[in-house]
Write a protein that holds these residues in place. Sequence first.
Motif, mmCIF file in Angstrom:
data_model
loop_
_atom_site.group_PDB
_atom_site.id
_atom_site.type_symbol
_atom_site.label_atom_id
_atom_site.label_comp_id
_atom_site.label_asym_id
_atom_site.label_seq_id
_atom_site.Cartn_x
_atom_site.Cartn_y
_atom_site.Cartn_z
ATOM 1 N N ILE A 113 0.856 -1.180 0.000
ATOM 2 C CA ILE A 113 0.000 0.000 0.000
ATOM 3 C C ILE A 113 0.893 1.232 0.000
ATOM 4 C CG2 ILE A 113 -1.868 1.199 1.196
ATOM 5 C CD1 ILE A 113 -2.449 -1.490 2.630
ATOM 6 N N ASN A 114 0.646 2.171 -0.930
ATOM 7 C CA ASN A 114 1.489 3.367 -0.981
ATOM 8 C C ASN A 114 1.062 4.382 0.075
ATOM 9 O OD1 ASN A 114 -0.746 4.746 -1.977
ATOM 10 N ND2 ASN A 114 -0.028 4.722 -4.103
ATOM 11 N N SER A 115 1.796 5.477 0.150
ATOM 12 C CA SER A 115 1.552 6.471 1.191
ATOM 13 C C SER A 115 0.209 7.173 1.037
ATOM 14 C CB SER A 115 2.678 7.512 1.203
ATOM 15 O OG SER A 115 2.827 8.090 -0.085
ATOM 16 N N SER A 116 -0.414 7.051 -0.146
ATOM 17 C CA SER A 116 -1.738 7.646 -0.366
ATOM 18 C C SER A 116 -2.865 6.712 0.020
ATOM 19 C CB SER A 116 -1.883 8.045 -1.846
ATOM 20 O OG SER A 116 -0.895 8.987 -2.210
ATOM 21 N N GLY A 117 -2.518 5.498 0.439
ATOM 22 C CA GLY A 117 -3.525 4.527 0.840
ATOM 23 C C GLY A 117 -3.997 3.643 -0.297
ATOM 24 N N LYS A 118 -3.382 3.746 -1.454
ATOM 25 C CA LYS A 118 -3.762 2.933 -2.605
ATOM 26 C C LYS A 118 -3.053 1.589 -2.553
ATOM 27 C CE LYS A 118 -3.649 2.762 -7.661
ATOM 28 N NZ LYS A 118 -3.203 3.446 -8.895
ATOM 29 N N ILE A 119 -3.818 0.522 -2.788
ATOM 30 C CA ILE A 119 -3.233 -0.820 -2.805
ATOM 31 C C ILE A 119 -2.516 -1.036 -4.132
ATOM 32 C CG2 ILE A 119 -3.709 -3.292 -2.724
ATOM 33 C CD1 ILE A 119 -6.082 -2.695 -0.931
ATOM 34 N N ILE A 120 -1.194 -1.205 -4.076
ATOM 35 C CA ILE A 120 -0.385 -1.434 -5.271
ATOM 36 C C ILE A 120 -0.448 -2.893 -5.684
ATOM 37 C CG2 ILE A 120 1.931 -1.228 -6.262
ATOM 38 C CD1 ILE A 120 0.601 1.424 -5.560
ATOM 39 N N PHE A 121 -0.469 -3.768 -4.670
ATOM 40 C CA PHE A 121 -0.492 -5.209 -4.939
ATOM 41 C C PHE A 121 -1.095 -5.913 -3.740
ATOM 42 C CE2 PHE A 121 1.355 -9.426 -4.425
ATOM 43 C CZ PHE A 121 1.139 -9.991 -5.670
ATOM 44 N N LYS A 122 -1.887 -6.929 -4.008
ATOM 45 C CA LYS A 122 -2.397 -7.777 -2.925
ATOM 46 C C LYS A 122 -2.546 -9.196 -3.458
ATOM 47 C CE LYS A 122 -7.461 -7.121 -3.475
ATOM 48 N NZ LYS A 122 -7.448 -6.380 -4.732
ATOM 49 N N LYS A 123 -2.336 -10.137 -2.548
ATOM 50 C CA LYS A 123 -2.448 -11.543 -2.944
ATOM 51 C C LYS A 123 -2.770 -12.382 -1.725
ATOM 52 C CE LYS A 123 -0.061 -15.231 -5.487
ATOM 53 N NZ LYS A 123 1.121 -15.584 -6.302
ATOM 54 N N ALA A 124 -3.652 -13.358 -1.929
ATOM 55 C CA ALA A 124 -3.995 -14.329 -0.879
ATOM 56 C C ALA A 124 -3.571 -15.707 -1.348
ATOM 57 C CB ALA A 124 -5.488 -14.285 -0.590
ATOM 58 N N TYR A 125 -3.046 -16.494 -0.421
ATOM 59 C CA TYR A 125 -2.502 -17.803 -0.792
ATOM 60 C C TYR A 125 -2.881 -18.831 0.266
ATOM 61 C CZ TYR A 125 0.922 -21.265 -2.393
ATOM 62 O OH TYR A 125 1.541 -22.407 -2.870
ATOM 63 N N ASP A 126 -3.343 -19.985 -0.215
ATOM 64 C CA ASP A 126 -3.691 -21.104 0.663
ATOM 65 C C ASP A 126 -2.447 -21.983 0.819
ATOM 66 O OD1 ASP A 126 -4.605 -23.496 1.824
ATOM 67 O OD2 ASP A 126 -6.613 -23.209 1.003
ATOM 68 N N THR A 127 -1.846 -21.974 2.016
ATOM 69 C CA THR A 127 -0.608 -22.727 2.233
ATOM 70 C C THR A 127 -0.840 -24.222 2.397
ATOM 71 O OG1 THR A 127 -0.762 -22.219 4.601
ATOM 72 C CG2 THR A 127 0.611 -20.765 3.256
ATOM 73 N N VAL A 128 -2.108 -24.617 2.546
ATOM 74 C CA VAL A 128 -2.430 -26.041 2.657
ATOM 75 C C VAL A 128 -2.610 -26.650 1.274
ATOM 76 C CG1 VAL A 128 -4.073 -27.731 3.550
ATOM 77 C CG2 VAL A 128 -3.492 -25.724 4.922
ATOM 78 N N GLN A 129 -3.417 -25.988 0.437
ATOM 79 C CA GLN A 129 -3.665 -26.472 -0.922
ATOM 80 C C GLN A 129 -2.645 -25.940 -1.925
ATOM 81 O OE1 GLN A 129 -7.725 -25.840 -2.092
ATOM 82 N NE2 GLN A 129 -8.566 -26.665 -0.191
ATOM 83 N N HIS A 130 -1.777 -25.031 -1.452
ATOM 84 C CA HIS A 130 -0.690 -24.474 -2.284
ATOM 85 C C HIS A 130 -1.213 -23.854 -3.581
ATOM 86 C CE1 HIS A 130 2.235 -26.264 0.419
ATOM 87 N NE2 HIS A 130 1.586 -27.407 0.336
ATOM 88 N N LYS A 131 -2.095 -22.896 -3.406
ATOM 89 C CA LYS A 131 -2.615 -22.178 -4.570
ATOM 90 C C LYS A 131 -3.136 -20.808 -4.135
ATOM 91 C CE LYS A 131 -7.373 -23.929 -4.336
ATOM 92 N NZ LYS A 131 -8.455 -24.622 -5.079
ATOM 93 N N ALA A 132 -3.158 -19.877 -5.113
ATOM 94 C CA ALA A 132 -3.689 -18.546 -4.843
ATOM 95 C C ALA A 132 -5.206 -18.615 -4.708
ATOM 96 C CB ALA A 132 -3.293 -17.600 -5.965
ATOM 97 N N VAL A 133 -5.757 -17.798 -3.805
ATOM 98 C CA VAL A 133 -7.201 -17.777 -3.562
ATOM 99 C C VAL A 133 -7.676 -16.328 -3.585
ATOM 100 C CG1 VAL A 133 -7.221 -19.933 -2.262
ATOM 101 C CG2 VAL A 133 -6.822 -17.768 -1.070
ATOM 102 N N ASP A 134 -8.992 -16.155 -3.537
ATOM 103 C CA ASP A 134 -9.560 -14.808 -3.528
ATOM 104 C C ASP A 134 -9.188 -14.079 -2.242
ATOM 105 O OD1 ASP A 134 -10.726 -15.276 -5.973
ATOM 106 O OD2 ASP A 134 -12.640 -15.949 -5.103
ATOM 107 N N PHE A 135 -8.931 -12.800 -2.394
ATOM 108 C CA PHE A 135 -8.578 -11.993 -1.239
ATOM 109 C C PHE A 135 -9.854 -11.636 -0.473
ATOM 110 C CE2 PHE A 135 -6.812 -8.691 1.334
ATOM 111 C CZ PHE A 135 -5.462 -9.003 1.425
#
Length: 277
Positions: A46-68
Motif C-alpha cells: 500500500i502506498n503512502s496515499s492509501g492505494k493498494i499497489i499489490f495484494k495476494k492471498a494464498y492457501d498454504t495447505v492447498q498451495h494455490k492462490a485464492v480470492d482476497f
Amino acid sequence: LNRINKDWAQFDDTYEFVKTSSENYITSKLVDSTFSNLNINYMLYINSSGKIIFKKAYDTVQHKAVDFPKELLEHLKPGSKIMQNHDSNASVAGMIVLNNDLLMISSCSITSSDLSDPANGTLVFGRYVDSEMLSNIEEIEDAKIELKKVDIEDEDFELIQTVLDFNNKIGTFVKPIGEDLVAGYNTINDLYGKPALILKVSLDRTIHKQGVQSLRFLMITIALSGMIVFLVCVLLLQRMVISRLEALNSFIKKTSASKNMSGSIEVKGYDEIASLA
C-alpha cells in the motif's frame, strides 16, 4: 512474522516497487513459492496515499492462490491501527479474528535498506494460526494447546467468563483436569486490545504425581516404622514385664496349692516387680 515483514519492507527493491509498480518485481518475487517458503497467507503493498499497489492471498495447505477476503480489507482502511505507520522503522503487529479464524498480522513501513529515505508505503503480511502451527508449538513445548473463541453463545461461556475475570484481576487461570492433567487458561487480545480467544495449555501433572508418590512412600514408611516400633514394644513388654508377672503368678498358684509358705522365687531387676517378689 513481523521480523520477516521488516526484512521485506526495508528493502531497496520493495521501496522502488511502490514507486513504479514494476511487473518484474511481481513476477520474480511475489510468486506462489514465496508464500510457501515464508509460510504466509496474505501480502499487501500500500502506498503512502492509501492505494493498494499489490495484494495476494494464498492457501498454504492447498498451495494455490485464492480470492482476497473483503473482511481483511476492512482492517486496512486509512486511519486504521494497522495503517498507522509513518516512521521509517515503524511497525504494528498483533492478532485479529478473520472469518472465525485467528490471523497474525504485521504491517511495516516501506523504506530503503539503510532507512535513510522517508517511508513511502506500508507492507502487510498475514498468517493464520492453523493446526500445523499449533502442532509445532505443542512439539516444542511438550504440551497440548487449544484455542477457543470468546463467544457468549459458547456452551463453555461460564468458564470463558471466569477466565476473563481471573486474567484481568490476577493472571493465568489454572484448573486441574483429573489426576493426570492440569490446564492453564489465558486471554489473547486482538490488535485492538479486545479479548478474542482463550488459550488453553494442558500439561501432565508431573510434579503432582511425584508429590503423590512421595506422600504414599512417606505414609508406607511411617506405617512400617510404626509396626516395627509396636513389635519391639510388645517384645520388650513381654520380656521385661509380662513374662516376669507370669512367673510370679505361677509361683503364687503353686504355693497356694501346696500351702508351703517357705518357698521363694527369684525375679531379676530393681523395679516394683522385683520388690514384690
